[in-house]
Design a protein around this motif. Structure first.
Motif, mmCIF file in Angstrom:
data_model
loop_
_atom_site.group_PDB
_atom_site.id
_atom_site.type_symbol
_atom_site.label_atom_id
_atom_site.label_comp_id
_atom_site.label_asym_id
_atom_site.label_seq_id
_atom_site.Cartn_x
_atom_site.Cartn_y
_atom_site.Cartn_z
ATOM 1 N N CYS A 13 34.623 42.017 45.318
ATOM 2 C CA CYS A 13 35.215 42.055 43.981
ATOM 3 C C CYS A 13 34.301 42.871 43.064
ATOM 4 O O CYS A 13 33.102 42.610 42.991
ATOM 5 N N THR A 15 33.912 42.802 39.965
ATOM 6 C CA THR A 15 33.380 42.052 38.827
ATOM 7 C C THR A 15 32.331 41.032 39.237
ATOM 8 O O THR A 15 31.213 41.050 38.739
ATOM 9 N N CYS A 16 32.679 40.154 40.169
ATOM 10 C CA CYS A 16 31.761 39.062 40.517
ATOM 11 C C CYS A 16 31.012 39.289 41.823
ATOM 12 O O CYS A 16 30.047 38.587 42.110
ATOM 13 N N SER A 20 37.185 39.392 48.271
ATOM 14 C CA SER A 20 38.536 39.547 47.761
ATOM 15 C C SER A 20 39.412 40.083 48.884
ATOM 16 O O SER A 20 39.044 41.032 49.568
ATOM 17 N N PHE A 31 40.367 42.920 42.698
ATOM 18 C CA PHE A 31 39.662 41.764 42.143
ATOM 19 C C PHE A 31 40.045 40.501 42.896
ATOM 20 O O PHE A 31 41.123 40.417 43.475
ATOM 21 N N CYS A 32 39.187 39.495 42.824
ATOM 22 C CA CYS A 32 39.462 38.249 43.549
ATOM 23 C C CYS A 32 40.359 37.313 42.747
ATOM 24 O O CYS A 32 40.963 36.415 43.316
ATOM 25 N N SER A 33 40.452 37.521 41.441
ATOM 26 C CA SER A 33 41.224 36.594 40.609
ATOM 27 C C SER A 33 41.665 37.280 39.315
ATOM 28 O O SER A 33 41.188 38.363 38.966
ATOM 29 N N ARG A 35 40.962 36.176 36.411
ATOM 30 C CA ARG A 35 39.791 36.122 35.520
ATOM 31 C C ARG A 35 38.933 37.374 35.677
ATOM 32 O O ARG A 35 38.567 38.018 34.690
ATOM 33 N N CYS A 36 38.618 37.745 36.920
ATOM 34 C CA CYS A 36 37.790 38.930 37.151
ATOM 35 C C CYS A 36 38.503 40.198 36.691
ATOM 36 O O CYS A 36 37.882 41.102 36.138
ATOM 37 N N ARG A 37 39.806 40.271 36.921
ATOM 38 C CA ARG A 37 40.577 41.434 36.463
ATOM 39 C C ARG A 37 40.523 41.542 34.945
ATOM 40 O O ARG A 37 40.320 42.632 34.390
ATOM 41 N N ILE A 39 38.197 40.319 32.904
ATOM 42 C CA ILE A 39 36.833 40.686 32.490
ATOM 43 C C ILE A 39 36.661 42.197 32.568
ATOM 44 O O ILE A 39 36.137 42.832 31.654
ATOM 45 N N ASP A 40 37.136 42.802 33.658
ATOM 46 C CA ASP A 40 37.042 44.252 33.825
ATOM 47 C C ASP A 40 37.867 44.982 32.772
ATOM 48 O O ASP A 40 37.405 45.959 32.177
#
Length: 70
Positions: A13, A15-16, A20, A31-33, A35-37, A39-40
């Motif tokens: 991922c 982000t984290c 993924s 992204f894995c989630s 949330r990570c999408r 954040i990016d």
């Protein structure tokens, strides 16, 4: 009868750094989630991702560089 199932492609991922699944079934890929999408996306919105550019000298003329030496 052989039923060789391929394991899903896993990527890191962006982000984290976690795993993924890179398949169409992962609607947030790469992204894995969600949330990570998000954040990016927020980082892009805040202009945290930039292409490095050389800063022109303070006394550099403004205008079209194609017409400066004519």
């Amino acid at each position: 009868m052989s039923t060789d199932k391929q394991s899903p492609t896993m990527v890191k991922c962006p982000t984290c750094g976690g795993p993924s699944v890179f398949l169409p079934s992962n609607k947030f890929r790469p992204f894995c989630s969600e949330r990570c999408r998000n954040i990016d996306l927020g980082a892009w919105g805040n202009e945290e991702f930039r292409v490095p550019a050389q800063t022109p000298p303070e006394d550099a003329p403004f205008g079209d560089p194609r017409t400066e030496n004519q």
